[in-house]
Design a protein around this motif. Structure first.
Motif, PDB file in Angstrom:
ATOM      1  N   PHE A  32       3.436   8.122   0.559  1.00  0.00           N
ATOM      2  CA  PHE A  32       3.189   7.866  -0.843  1.00  0.00           C
ATOM      3  C   PHE A  32       2.575   6.497  -1.075  1.00  0.00           C
ATOM      4  O   PHE A  32       2.753   5.576  -0.289  1.00  0.00           O
ATOM      5  CB  PHE A  32       4.488   8.004  -1.619  1.00  0.00           C
ATOM      6  CG  PHE A  32       5.055   9.395  -1.534  1.00  0.00           C
ATOM      7  CD1 PHE A  32       4.432  10.442  -2.196  1.00  0.00           C
ATOM      8  CD2 PHE A  32       6.165   9.667  -0.763  1.00  0.00           C
ATOM      9  CE1 PHE A  32       4.924  11.728  -2.112  1.00  0.00           C
ATOM     10  CE2 PHE A  32       6.665  10.954  -0.675  1.00  0.00           C
ATOM     11  CZ  PHE A  32       6.043  11.992  -1.345  1.00  0.00           C
ATOM     12  N   HIS A  39      10.781  11.820  -5.723  1.00  0.00           N
ATOM     13  CA  HIS A  39       9.405  12.205  -5.371  1.00  0.00           C
ATOM     14  C   HIS A  39       9.179  13.676  -5.714  1.00  0.00           C
ATOM     15  O   HIS A  39       8.117  14.056  -6.195  1.00  0.00           O
ATOM     16  CB  HIS A  39       9.161  12.031  -3.865  1.00  0.00           C
ATOM     17  CG  HIS A  39       8.873  10.619  -3.437  1.00  0.00           C
ATOM     18  ND1 HIS A  39       7.908   9.829  -4.030  1.00  0.00           N
ATOM     19  CD2 HIS A  39       9.399   9.863  -2.438  1.00  0.00           C
ATOM     20  CE1 HIS A  39       7.865   8.645  -3.417  1.00  0.00           C
ATOM     21  NE2 HIS A  39       8.767   8.635  -2.442  1.00  0.00           N
ATOM     22  N   HIS A  44       7.085   5.553   3.151  1.00  0.00           N
ATOM     23  CA  HIS A  44       7.537   5.022   1.863  1.00  0.00           C
ATOM     24  C   HIS A  44       7.318   3.520   1.830  1.00  0.00           C
ATOM     25  O   HIS A  44       8.264   2.744   1.926  1.00  0.00           O
ATOM     26  CB  HIS A  44       9.020   5.319   1.645  1.00  0.00           C
ATOM     27  CG  HIS A  44       9.357   6.774   1.743  1.00  0.00           C
ATOM     28  ND1 HIS A  44       9.337   7.622   0.669  1.00  0.00           N
ATOM     29  CD2 HIS A  44       9.692   7.544   2.806  1.00  0.00           C
ATOM     30  CE1 HIS A  44       9.661   8.853   1.059  1.00  0.00           C
ATOM     31  NE2 HIS A  44       9.880   8.830   2.358  1.00  0.00           N
ATOM     32  N   HIS A  78      16.061   8.847  -3.858  1.00  0.00           N
ATOM     33  CA  HIS A  78      14.663   8.422  -3.792  1.00  0.00           C
ATOM     34  C   HIS A  78      13.781   9.621  -3.427  1.00  0.00           C
ATOM     35  O   HIS A  78      12.777   9.897  -4.085  1.00  0.00           O
ATOM     36  CB  HIS A  78      14.528   7.292  -2.764  1.00  0.00           C
ATOM     37  CG  HIS A  78      13.118   6.866  -2.500  1.00  0.00           C
ATOM     38  ND1 HIS A  78      12.540   5.764  -3.088  1.00  0.00           N
ATOM     39  CD2 HIS A  78      12.163   7.408  -1.710  1.00  0.00           C
ATOM     40  CE1 HIS A  78      11.289   5.650  -2.668  1.00  0.00           C
ATOM     41  NE2 HIS A  78      11.027   6.636  -1.827  1.00  0.00           N
ATOM     42  N   GLU A  94       5.978   4.973  -4.930  1.00  0.00           N
ATOM     43  CA  GLU A  94       7.226   4.461  -4.363  1.00  0.00           C
ATOM     44  C   GLU A  94       8.074   3.788  -5.434  1.00  0.00           C
ATOM     45  O   GLU A  94       9.279   3.998  -5.512  1.00  0.00           O
ATOM     46  CB  GLU A  94       6.925   3.457  -3.248  1.00  0.00           C
ATOM     47  CG  GLU A  94       6.580   4.107  -1.935  1.00  0.00           C
ATOM     48  CD  GLU A  94       7.573   5.173  -1.563  1.00  0.00           C
ATOM     49  OE1 GLU A  94       8.755   4.847  -1.384  1.00  0.00           O
ATOM     50  OE2 GLU A  94       7.192   6.353  -1.479  1.00  0.00           O
TER      51      GLU A  94
HETATM   52 ZN   LIG Z   1       9.230   7.210  -1.128  1.00  0.00          ZN
END
Ligand SMILES: [Zn+2]
Length: 472
Positions: free
Chosen positions: A188, A135, A236, A131, A193
């Motif tokens: 974010f 980003h 997040h 994850h 996300e």
């Molecule tokens: Zn994130």
């Protein structure tokens, strides 16, 4: 009053280019970005250097090589169109307890020991890392900065010069809240996300991990609560139905070359159990004594506790023109202090400085911008006060809000009590908020000792009455 430190994030509207259809993976289009990949690398490099100064990086070969192995496997699975020749993915473990991890533009990633300890499988560790990596690969940090208001872009430019990041981050870490650096890079929008979740799921599958482990880790984090979970979640935010759409995406993906054996994971967890318990981020940064200063005003740096006689506010005022967003008049004898990446404080001599390693002020006004996705002033104000309370544990809760006009806009005003970090004496805080055209929240936090508040109230009202906005 501890100087407040928000992490504004530009309101972004980003539409995922397609939804997951059965049997087809979601196509993710990176958002528009005014920065070059080389600038990502440069920003991330500076921020990573700050991170290494602020945080207790673990010097433990077993742990380092373990996360490096997972990270390298994931990085190899980044799709061709999201690869940037300049980027260099690195993975460093941090010896703190919170379940957290963060990655900076260009590739430096930091993984908290607490995350390794809380995970149930290697796949869960890989999930958070995939994850974070997404980003970076989608260049969300700089895309977010690029979409920021002019006001915020100026601050990002300041960060590029390395003048602001260190102070702000250290300050925020020491408050036990999230990383202040998130102003531009770490926090974010929900749209980003969702992109990182879906891209991360795809990277996982190609790297041999079951993408559903990412959803499992998010569940673990949400369950954890307390000091650990919300920290990650705050940077997040859950776009909603997170577990469901990750699971749906996973069904469209084939896991190639499954990792299978997770003996390495069990060995690492056993190894970590034998080490002394990891401190909290707050403890680690406090014990290390690696506080950073400071409000840098026109006078340079200060590290002393505010003390000494505070002059009464001058009756003559001068106009401060922020440039892109607002203008305000403040007493002539108040100094301008650039406190963080998103705020500016005006305070008289002897009324600002540091206490317990925090930027504090005893008299004055702080202006700033906070992100708001709700487009509802009351909700946004409540969120702002929650963040303020995090850094100021003695702050009272609001009992009432007055409707006021702020620069010809609808605003809210509330008065709170607090105990001064600097003097230990009661102080009164008046918070005024309004919304900017882009939906973000603008705030003014005025502070005076309780027994002087009557005197200062008219000053605060005059300052608030002078506010003019120039955002369109
Ligand atoms: Zn994130």
């Amino acid at each position: 009053m501890r100087s407040f430190f928000t992490r504004p994030r530009a309101a972004t509207l980003l539409v995922l280019s397609a939804t997951a259809l059965a049997g087809a993976q979601t196509r993710i289009t990176p958002p528009a970005n005014n920065y070059t990949p080389a600038q990502d690398v440069e920003l991330g490099r500076k921020a990573a250097a700050d991170a290494r100064q602020q945080l207790p990086i673990m010097r433990d070969d077993a742990v380092s090589s373990y996360i490096d192995e997972i990270g390298t496997r994931l990085a190899r699975a980044i799709p061709e169109d999201l690869r940037h020749a300049e980027f260099h993915y690195t993975f460093e473990p941090v010896n703190v307890r919170e379940i957290n991890a963060f990655a900076l533009p260009g590739g430096p990633m930091f993984v908290n020991r607490g995350m390794l300890e809380a995970a149930h499988t290697e796949g869960e560790v890989a999930g958070v890392m995939a994850h974070e990596m997404s980003h970076v690969a989608l260049r969300h940090g700089t895309a977010q900065a690029a979409k920021a208001t002019k006001y915020e872009i100026g601050q990002v430019a300041g960060a590029v010069l390395g003048s602001i990041i260190g102070g702000g981050w250290g300050q925020v870490i020491s408050q036990g809240t999230q990383f202040g650096l998130g102003a531009a890079f770490l926090r974010f929008s929900r749209e980003y996300e969702k992109q990182a979740d879906l891209e991360g799921a795809q990277i996982m599958a190609r790297a041999g991990y079951d993408p559903r482990d990412m959803a499992n880790m998010f569940r673990t984090i949400e369950k954890q609560g307390g000091a650990g979970g919300p920290q990650w979640l705050s940077d997040h935010p859950n776009p909603g139905n997170r577990v469901e759409y990750i699971t749906q995406e996973a069904q469209a993906l084939r896991v190639t070359n499954p990792v299978g054996d997770s003996r390495g994971f069990q060995q690492i967890q056993a190894h970590l159990r034998q080490l002394p318990k990891a401190p909290t981020t707050e403890e680690a940064t406090r014990n290390a004594g690696r506080r950073t200063d400071t409000p840098t005003g026109t006078s340079g740096r200060t590290t002393r506790t505010p003390s000494g006689r505070v002059e009464t506010p001058a009756s003559s005022y001068r106009t401060y023109d922020e440039g892109n967003l607002f203008r305000v008049s403040v007493p002539d004898n108040w100094r301008e202090l650039q406190g963080g990446t998103s705020n500016v404080t005006f305070a008289p001599e002897n009324a600002y400085g540091q206490a317990n390693g925090q930027n504090v002020f005893t008299h004055g006004v702080e202006f700033g911008v906070g992100r708001n996705e709700t487009h509802d002033l009351q909700t946004a104000t409540n969120e702002l006060l929650d963040s303020l309370a995090q850094g100021n544990p003695n702050l009272s809760r609001p009992t009432r809000f007055d409707r006021v006009n702020v620069g010809d806009r609808r605003g809210l005003r509330t008065v709170l009590s607090n105990q001064s970090e600097a003097t230990g004496k009661p102080e009164t805080i008046q918070v005024v908020t309004t919304q900017l055209r882009d939906g973000n929240i603008f705030y003014a936090i005025a502070v005076a000792p309780r027994d002087e508040f009557t005197t200062y109230r008219s000053v605060f009202d005059r300052i608030a009455g002078s506010l003019q906005f120039s955002d369109r």
